[in-house]
Design a protein around this motif. Structure first.
Motif: not given
Lengths: 221, 429
Positions: A96-97, A108, A114, B1, B3-4, B7-8
């Protein structure tokens, strides 16, 4: 040269099998070391012990001054985040990345802006020749490109050692050669220590040092 | 985190959509159910809205043999002041208003007349509904109900005759004709008591003292109604003239006590649930939602076990993964709750357009059946829009419950993930 890894009488039993049996050796900083051996000889288990992915039953592993046997699970995770990088046979990217985000994965959990995180990841991706694939997702990349992403991910946290488990196992010979070439280049340019587990005699031949394992024991160094 | 996590969620939104929908539906169903329960309770209080009371007391009386002149509205019996004094002494009772409801069979036409004390709660609420003019200042003045006045061409300043006495109309009052003790004319309580006292037909049924009344409005806080009603039943327990049954089957001499609970029974709806049942159903809904979400999340965790193995390998600690799962769960809970809120507001809007009909017991607003071509016309039915509204307190309680579901799910998921050994996952891939 400084010693980066010291392994002393390391042992690990998996079920009834003695996977690693009283193994001792040292690795110098900047070395390009291949571990070879037949299937079931304990190569991957040894790599896991050296990288702090598993704890030994006996003996010790000291990497960059950290005695891994004495660290808790969380301390081992931090050790891996700050000191080592990994490259696997099956690439192990997050579907998914995109490329930059996959490269940034070890960053992360860090308290980092970011933008700074993604900039750093982008630089690492560009350094392995992925400048035209930065926004692509793993399913849009070839095997060689995916492995380059994995290499870039292993570099992003500025590690002292990179562990690679059969890095060319899923690649055709030409692509495999290019990946090894890339690792050799990084080894030389950045003085990074590489420890590779491989079946491939060609890669072993290109390595500065080869350790051969049979039944969990070093038979040749 | 974050952000991740986002996204997921975005990339695999289909896997998480079920959680959002389940949270949304559970939130909507719980909030709507509770709001409906509250609305029907509130609806049962609507007949009391205009009378400034929450409890009405009447005493059941005998039926007169001769229907002429001034009579107590059938079949009410006089309530003496000593009884009212005892009612006023009950703990939890606020204002006690008194009224005297009379049937006046005049030669020209029948009139319902109510004697009112303009200083008490009921009198003040009635005065507030005067649409023209003012309250009577003397015992020779009256208010006339607006519809009755229209039908009989009565205006402020005219006079009307009640039992041979002339009253000047000082105002018109809009009581819509379907209220409790709806009447055609409203006069001073003392004037009504005088009419009753002077009536031979009335005195022939039951002895009427000059200070007696036949309707008592008691004001008690919503929480105090049940307690006050229990005490009222004790205070008014003794029947002092048990001589038979009224036409409606009540025991003569006994008191009738009307509370919102009386009207709750009139409202027939599957949503008229008891508090306990509402909470039980809400709890079942939330537990069901919790199980579905937990199952779905744990399934998603198993699907992502390789991903978590990679994360652990590259240096994610247990806390880091817990943080990631918590953010993912919190986002789902937030969206689920937002969807639930939107659905709830829509449902409340739709329900607010529905009406609820409440039949007023005949004896609370009696009218002689025999004067009507269709006796059913004497029955009063009030129709109100369902007073449903969004309750912020219940919203916060439900939010708390949904957040708890999220927390439990995140903890269960993290426990599952922490069992995973990265090296084993990666070896097996």
């Amino acid at each position: 040269m400084n010693k980066i890894i010291t392994v002393d009488r390391l042992g690990k039993t998996l079920g009834n099998v003695r996977a690693v049996d009283s193994v001792s050796f040292e690795v110098e900083e900047g070395e390009f070391l291949a571990i070879q051996g037949p299937s079931g000889s304990g190569k991957t288990t040894l790599l896991g012990l050296l990288a702090g992915l598993e704890k030994p039953d006996e003996g010790s592993v000291v990497v960059g001054g950290n005695n891994l046997s004495l660290l808790t699970e969380d301390q081992l995770a931090l050790f891996r985040r700050n000191n080592v990088g990994f490259v696997f046979q099956s690439f192990n990217l997050i579907p998914t990345l995109n490329v930059v985000e996959n490269v940034a994965l070890p960053l992360f959990p860090e308290r980092m802006a970011r933008k700074m995180m993604l900039d750093r990841a982008e630089k690492a991706a560009v350094s392995v020749g992925l400048s035209d694939r930065l926004k692509h997702y793993p399913n849009e990349l070839s095997g060689g490109e995916q492995q380059r992403v994995a290499v870039a991910r292993s570099l992003v946290n500025n590690p002292r050692v990179i562990f690679a488990d059969e890095p060319t196992g899923n690649l055709d010979s030409k692509t495999g050669e290019k990946v090894v070439e890339l690792m050799r280049r990084l080894n030389k340019e950045k003085k990074l220590t590489f420890i590779l587990v491989t079946h491939d005699d060609k890669i072993a031949a290109e390595s500065e040092r080869v350790i051969r394992l049979i039944d969990g024991r070093i038979v040749d160094d | 985190m974050l952000y991740y996590a986002l996204k997921e969620l975005l990339k695999r939104y289909r896997a998480y959509l079920l959680n959002v929908v389940v949270i949304g539906l559970a939130t909507c169903m719980v909030l709507t159910l509770i709001s409906l329960g509250q609305a029907y309770k509130e609806a049962s209080r609507l007949p009391f809205k205009d009378i400034q009371g929450t409890i009405i007391v009447q005493k059941n009386g005998n039926v007169p043999e001769t229907v002429s002149g001034v009579l107590l509205s059938c079949s009410l019996s006089p309530i003496h002041q000593d009884t009212i004094g005892r009612i006023g002494a009950i703990q939890g009772v606020g204002d006690v208003s008194q009224a005297l409801s009379l049937w006046v069979f005049d030669p020209d036409r029948f009139k319902r007349v109510l004697g009112v004390n303009w200083q008490d709660g009921y009198g003040k609420s009635l005065a507030a509904r005067i649409v023209d003019g003012a309250v009577p200042a003397s015992d020779q003045e009256a208010l006339v109900e607006k519809i009755y006045a229209g039908k009989n061409a009565v205006t402020v300043g005219n006079t009307i005759d009640i039992a041979g006495k002339r009253f000047t109309v000082t105002g018109l009052v809009g009581t819509a004709g379907n209220e409790i003790v709806a009447s055609d004319a409203y006069i001073n309580l003392a004037a009504a008591q005088d009419l009753a006292y002077q009536s031979g037909n009335l005195q022939a049924v039951e002895a009427f003292d000059k200070t007696d009344v036949n309707v008592v409005f008691i004001s008690a806080g919503q929480q105090a109604v049940d307690g006050v009603t229990r005490q009222l039943k004790q205070v008014l327990a003794t029947s002092d003239s048990n001589t038979g049954q009224t036409p409606l089957g009540q025991t003569i001499g006994n008191y009738s006590i009307y509370t919102p609970a009386t009207f709750e029974e009139q409202i027939s709806s599957i949503f008229r649930l008891s508090d306990r049942l509402t909470w039980v159903i809400s709890l079942i809904l939330l537990i069901g939602a919790c199980l579905i979400i937990a199952r779905n999340t744990l399934h998603a965790v198993l699907e992502r076990r390789k991903e978590f193995g990679i994360m652990k390998t590259v240096g994610f600690r247990g806390n880091d993964i817990q943080r990631l799962i918590s953010i993912e769960t919190a986002v789902q809970v937030f969206w689920g709750f937002a969807v639930g809120m939107a659905l709830t507001l829509f449902a409340i809007f739709l329900f607010s357009k529905t009406t609820v009909s409440i039949a007023i017991p005949w004896e609370l607003s009696p009218y002689p059946h025999f004067l009507l071509a269709n006796p059913d016309d004497a029955n009063i039915v009030q129709t109100h829009f369902l007073p449903i509204r969004f309750d912020w307190l219940f919203m916060l309680v439900t939010l708390g419950a949904v957040m708890l579901i999220g927390l439990i799910t995140a903890l269960l998921a993290t426990m599952q993930i922490n069992k995973l050994k990265p090296v084993e996952i990666l070896k097996n891939e």
